[in-house]
Write a protein that holds these residues in place. Structure first.
Motif, mmCIF file in Angstrom:
data_model
loop_
_atom_site.group_PDB
_atom_site.id
_atom_site.type_symbol
_atom_site.label_atom_id
_atom_site.label_comp_id
_atom_site.label_asym_id
_atom_site.label_seq_id
_atom_site.Cartn_x
_atom_site.Cartn_y
_atom_site.Cartn_z
ATOM 1 N N GLN A 81 -8.910 -11.379 -0.032
ATOM 2 C CA GLN A 81 -8.963 -11.540 -1.480
ATOM 3 C C GLN A 81 -7.794 -10.769 -2.077
ATOM 4 N N MET A 82 -6.951 -11.482 -2.790
ATOM 5 C CA MET A 82 -5.740 -10.880 -3.357
ATOM 6 C C MET A 82 -5.828 -10.920 -4.873
ATOM 7 N N ASN A 83 -5.858 -9.747 -5.478
ATOM 8 C CA ASN A 83 -5.915 -9.619 -6.930
ATOM 9 C C ASN A 83 -4.651 -8.944 -7.451
ATOM 10 N N SER A 84 -4.435 -9.051 -8.739
ATOM 11 C CA SER A 84 -3.278 -8.412 -9.383
ATOM 12 C C SER A 84 -1.989 -8.717 -8.624
ATOM 13 N N LEU A 85 -1.797 -9.978 -8.328
ATOM 14 C CA LEU A 85 -0.645 -10.373 -7.512
ATOM 15 C C LEU A 85 0.669 -10.126 -8.240
ATOM 16 N N LYS A 86 1.668 -9.757 -7.439
ATOM 17 C CA LYS A 86 3.000 -9.451 -7.950
ATOM 18 C C LYS A 86 4.011 -10.411 -7.315
ATOM 19 N N PRO A 87 5.142 -10.614 -7.963
ATOM 20 C CA PRO A 87 6.166 -11.478 -7.350
ATOM 21 C C PRO A 87 6.554 -11.026 -5.942
ATOM 22 N N GLU A 88 6.525 -9.731 -5.693
ATOM 23 C CA GLU A 88 6.894 -9.239 -4.366
ATOM 24 C C GLU A 88 5.846 -9.522 -3.296
ATOM 25 N N ASP A 89 4.709 -10.069 -3.700
ATOM 26 C CA ASP A 89 3.702 -10.525 -2.727
ATOM 27 C C ASP A 89 4.022 -11.920 -2.199
ATOM 28 N N THR A 90 5.029 -12.557 -2.762
ATOM 29 C CA THR A 90 5.428 -13.884 -2.303
ATOM 30 C C THR A 90 5.861 -13.832 -0.846
ATOM 31 N N ALA A 91 5.217 -14.648 -0.024
ATOM 32 C CA ALA A 91 5.492 -14.644 1.409
ATOM 33 C C ALA A 91 4.672 -15.733 2.079
ATOM 34 N N VAL A 92 4.986 -15.979 3.338
ATOM 35 C CA VAL A 92 4.094 -16.768 4.180
ATOM 36 C C VAL A 92 3.109 -15.789 4.811
ATOM 37 N N TYR A 93 1.837 -16.070 4.646
ATOM 38 C CA TYR A 93 0.784 -15.211 5.158
ATOM 39 C C TYR A 93 0.225 -15.810 6.452
ATOM 40 N N TYR A 94 0.185 -14.977 7.464
ATOM 41 C CA TYR A 94 -0.282 -15.409 8.782
ATOM 42 C C TYR A 94 -1.566 -14.687 9.161
ATOM 43 N N CYS A 95 -2.484 -15.436 9.698
ATOM 44 C CA CYS A 95 -3.705 -14.847 10.227
ATOM 45 C C CYS A 95 -3.494 -14.495 11.699
ATOM 46 N N ASN A 96 -4.016 -13.361 12.085
ATOM 47 C CA ASN A 96 -3.933 -12.905 13.474
ATOM 48 C C ASN A 96 -5.314 -12.538 13.976
ATOM 49 N N VAL A 97 -5.629 -12.998 15.159
ATOM 50 C CA VAL A 97 -6.858 -12.580 15.856
ATOM 51 C C VAL A 97 -6.419 -11.914 17.150
ATOM 52 N N ARG A 98 -6.758 -10.645 17.278
ATOM 53 C CA ARG A 98 -6.372 -9.881 18.475
ATOM 54 C C ARG A 98 -7.595 -9.604 19.328
ATOM 55 N N HIS A 99 -7.541 -10.126 20.532
ATOM 56 C CA HIS A 99 -8.660 -9.977 21.466
ATOM 57 C C HIS A 99 -8.252 -9.035 22.581
ATOM 58 N N SER A 101 -8.704 -8.313 25.860
ATOM 59 C CA SER A 101 -9.240 -8.820 27.115
ATOM 60 C C SER A 101 -9.037 -7.778 28.214
ATOM 61 N N TRP A 102 -9.580 -8.061 29.384
ATOM 62 C CA TRP A 102 -9.428 -7.130 30.507
ATOM 63 C C TRP A 102 -7.991 -7.060 30.995
ATOM 64 N N LEU A 103 -7.168 -8.017 30.543
ATOM 65 C CA LEU A 103 -5.748 -8.004 30.881
ATOM 66 C C LEU A 103 -4.928 -7.244 29.845
ATOM 67 N N GLY A 104 -5.575 -6.867 28.760
ATOM 68 C CA GLY A 104 -4.865 -6.229 27.667
ATOM 69 C C GLY A 104 -5.013 -7.035 26.395
ATOM 70 N N PRO A 105 -4.391 -6.586 25.297
ATOM 71 C CA PRO A 105 -4.533 -7.305 24.024
ATOM 72 C C PRO A 105 -3.831 -8.658 24.049
ATOM 73 N N VAL A 106 -4.507 -9.646 23.508
ATOM 74 C CA VAL A 106 -3.961 -10.992 23.395
ATOM 75 C C VAL A 106 -4.008 -11.390 21.932
ATOM 76 N N ASP A 107 -2.865 -11.815 21.398
ATOM 77 C CA ASP A 107 -2.759 -12.192 19.992
ATOM 78 C C ASP A 107 -2.768 -13.707 19.828
ATOM 79 N N TYR A 108 -3.562 -14.146 18.856
ATOM 80 C CA TYR A 108 -3.583 -15.547 18.470
ATOM 81 C C TYR A 108 -3.166 -15.630 17.001
ATOM 82 N N TRP A 109 -2.250 -16.561 16.709
ATOM 83 C CA TRP A 109 -1.682 -16.664 15.374
ATOM 84 C C TRP A 109 -1.935 -18.028 14.767
#
Length: 119
Positions: A81-99, A101-109
């Motif tokens: 939830q993004m409130n009081s947005l500013k021009p400097e908040d302009t960007a591409v926003y990416y979701c990340n899920v970090r799991h 695992s027993w092999l180490g951290p795995v990132d999903y984007w």
């Protein structure tokens, strides 16, 4: 196979609000960290906010007090939830899920969703 899909970006005026959503498939969300990153034109990708499966939440200093991250494990979804947005908040926003695992951290984007703050 884990898939991460963002939604909710768009054009908003300064001072306005937007809510981003990120749905993760694959059954690992409840034991993973969900986070939001952003990349502005000409800049590197930066962490905006993250929420661990244990409830620890972290925000970038630039968004503290304005953005709120939350997660719904039953829906395998993380929100921003993004409130009081500013021009400097302009960007591409990416979701990340970090799991962790027993092999180490795995990132999903996700592929990203554009947020434009402009009058």
């Amino acid at each position: 196979q884990v898939q991460v899909v963002e939604s909710g970006g768009g054009l908003v005026q300064p001072g306005g609000s937007l809510r981003l959503s990120c749905a993760a498939s694959g059954g690992i969300f409840s034991i993973s960290t969900g986070g939001w990153y952003r990349q502005a034109p000409g800049k590197g990708r930066e962490l905006v906010a993250s929420a661990t499966s244990g409830g620890n939440i972290n925000y970038a200093d630039s968004v503290k007090g304005r953005f709120t991250i939350s997660r719904d494990n039953a829906k395998a979804t993380v929100y921003l939830q993004m409130n009081s947005l500013k021009p400097e908040d302009t960007a591409v926003y990416y979701c990340n899920v970090r799991h962790n695992s027993w092999l180490g951290p795995v990132d999903y984007w996700g592929k990203g969703t554009l947020v434009t703050v402009s009058s």
